[in-house]
Design a protein around this motif. Sequence first.
Motif, PDB file in Angstrom:
ATOM      1  N   LYS A  42       0.839  -1.197   0.000  1.00  0.00           N
ATOM      2  CA  LYS A  42       0.000   0.000   0.000  1.00  0.00           C
ATOM      3  C   LYS A  42       0.874   1.248   0.000  1.00  0.00           C
ATOM      4  CE  LYS A  42      -4.137   2.122   1.586  1.00  0.00           C
ATOM      5  NZ  LYS A  42      -5.328   2.016   2.408  1.00  0.00           N
ATOM      6  N   GLY A  43       0.642   2.119  -0.984  1.00  0.00           N
ATOM      7  CA  GLY A  43       1.418   3.338  -1.112  1.00  0.00           C
ATOM      8  C   GLY A  43       0.797   4.252  -2.141  1.00  0.00           C
ATOM      9  N   THR A  44       1.617   5.100  -2.737  1.00  0.00           N
ATOM     10  CA  THR A  44       1.156   6.012  -3.785  1.00  0.00           C
ATOM     11  C   THR A  44       2.058   5.845  -5.009  1.00  0.00           C
ATOM     12  OG1 THR A  44       2.605   7.860  -3.174  1.00  0.00           O
ATOM     13  CG2 THR A  44       0.440   7.737  -2.056  1.00  0.00           C
ATOM     14  N   ASN A  45       1.583   6.327  -6.138  1.00  0.00           N
ATOM     15  CA  ASN A  45       2.367   6.242  -7.359  1.00  0.00           C
ATOM     16  C   ASN A  45       3.683   7.022  -7.228  1.00  0.00           C
ATOM     17  OD1 ASN A  45       2.154   5.166 -10.202  1.00  0.00           O
ATOM     18  ND2 ASN A  45       2.761   7.282 -10.563  1.00  0.00           N
ATOM     19  N   ASN A  46       3.622   8.226  -6.657  1.00  0.00           N
ATOM     20  CA  ASN A  46       4.843   9.028  -6.526  1.00  0.00           C
ATOM     21  C   ASN A  46       5.874   8.358  -5.618  1.00  0.00           C
ATOM     22  OD1 ASN A  46       4.153  11.061  -8.302  1.00  0.00           O
ATOM     23  ND2 ASN A  46       3.319  12.396  -6.733  1.00  0.00           N
ATOM     24  N   ILE A  47       5.423   7.728  -4.551  1.00  0.00           N
ATOM     25  CA  ILE A  47       6.349   6.983  -3.689  1.00  0.00           C
ATOM     26  C   ILE A  47       7.000   5.865  -4.498  1.00  0.00           C
ATOM     27  CG2 ILE A  47       6.502   5.352  -1.759  1.00  0.00           C
ATOM     28  CD1 ILE A  47       4.543   7.167  -0.238  1.00  0.00           C
ATOM     29  N   GLY A  48       6.214   5.163  -5.288  1.00  0.00           N
ATOM     30  CA  GLY A  48       6.752   4.094  -6.129  1.00  0.00           C
ATOM     31  C   GLY A  48       7.780   4.602  -7.121  1.00  0.00           C
ATOM     32  N   GLU A  49       7.522   5.747  -7.721  1.00  0.00           N
ATOM     33  CA  GLU A  49       8.464   6.334  -8.680  1.00  0.00           C
ATOM     34  C   GLU A  49       9.786   6.681  -7.986  1.00  0.00           C
ATOM     35  OE1 GLU A  49       7.868   6.517 -11.904  1.00  0.00           O
ATOM     36  OE2 GLU A  49       5.709   6.729 -12.193  1.00  0.00           O
ATOM     37  N   PHE A  50       9.699   7.288  -6.798  1.00  0.00           N
ATOM     38  CA  PHE A  50      10.878   7.638  -6.005  1.00  0.00           C
ATOM     39  C   PHE A  50      11.669   6.380  -5.645  1.00  0.00           C
ATOM     40  CE2 PHE A  50      12.449   8.021  -1.555  1.00  0.00           C
ATOM     41  CZ  PHE A  50      13.447   8.973  -1.739  1.00  0.00           C
ATOM     42  N   LEU A  51      10.972   5.374  -5.112  1.00  0.00           N
ATOM     43  CA  LEU A  51      11.641   4.143  -4.707  1.00  0.00           C
ATOM     44  C   LEU A  51      12.284   3.438  -5.899  1.00  0.00           C
ATOM     45  CD1 LEU A  51       9.057   2.723  -2.143  1.00  0.00           C
ATOM     46  CD2 LEU A  51      11.256   3.824  -1.633  1.00  0.00           C
ATOM     47  N   ALA A  52      11.637   3.482  -7.055  1.00  0.00           N
ATOM     48  CA  ALA A  52      12.184   2.824  -8.248  1.00  0.00           C
ATOM     49  C   ALA A  52      13.513   3.450  -8.666  1.00  0.00           C
ATOM     50  CB  ALA A  52      11.178   2.892  -9.394  1.00  0.00           C
ATOM     51  N   ILE A  53      13.594   4.775  -8.612  1.00  0.00           N
ATOM     52  CA  ILE A  53      14.837   5.458  -8.982  1.00  0.00           C
ATOM     53  C   ILE A  53      15.951   5.081  -8.006  1.00  0.00           C
ATOM     54  CG2 ILE A  53      15.993   7.692  -9.228  1.00  0.00           C
ATOM     55  CD1 ILE A  53      13.183   8.830 -10.062  1.00  0.00           C
ATOM     56  N   VAL A  54      15.657   5.145  -6.708  1.00  0.00           N
ATOM     57  CA  VAL A  54      16.678   4.824  -5.706  1.00  0.00           C
ATOM     58  C   VAL A  54      17.071   3.350  -5.802  1.00  0.00           C
ATOM     59  CG1 VAL A  54      17.267   4.822  -3.251  1.00  0.00           C
ATOM     60  CG2 VAL A  54      15.893   6.689  -4.191  1.00  0.00           C
ATOM     61  N   HIS A  55      16.087   2.474  -6.002  1.00  0.00           N
ATOM     62  CA  HIS A  55      16.363   1.040  -6.158  1.00  0.00           C
ATOM     63  C   HIS A  55      17.326   0.831  -7.334  1.00  0.00           C
ATOM     64  CE1 HIS A  55      14.565  -3.245  -5.753  1.00  0.00           C
ATOM     65  NE2 HIS A  55      15.682  -3.324  -6.422  1.00  0.00           N
TER      66      HIS A  55
END
Length: 137
Positions: A42-55
């Motif tokens: 459970k999260g938001t699209n923007n959090i996912g985008e941020f995490l994807a870049i850092v990942h």
Amino acid sequence: MENGAALAWAVDAACSGNPGPMEYRGVDLTTKEVVFHFGPIKGTNNIGEFLAIVHAMALMEQRGLKGYTIYTDSVSGQAWVRRMQCKTNLERNPETEKAWELVERAEKWLKTHSFRAPIVKWDTKEWGEIPADFGRK
């Protein structure tokens, strides 16, 4: 470019609702193979985008990949990485705790690692959907 191939990964996130089940992934632009995938949580699209870049950056560092570029279609994700802070309004509760733990881990990684890869805005109008897109629009 190396041997005519792009040294680049595209990252993207998907979220059903806001907040809702969120996942993200990275795709190698040369092979079109999924390099990593995480979620859903459970999260938001923007959090996912941020995490994807850092990942993507953390994985590139771990694998010793230099000279790679990260493509994203997220202006917010890019800005949050530049600031090393996720500026989300997501309520913190038991359902969203995992997302918050990952955000804190990503922020810490950014502040404690010097590895950076160029992050370039994907031009959807010019190039079509980003290859990491989940195709759920």
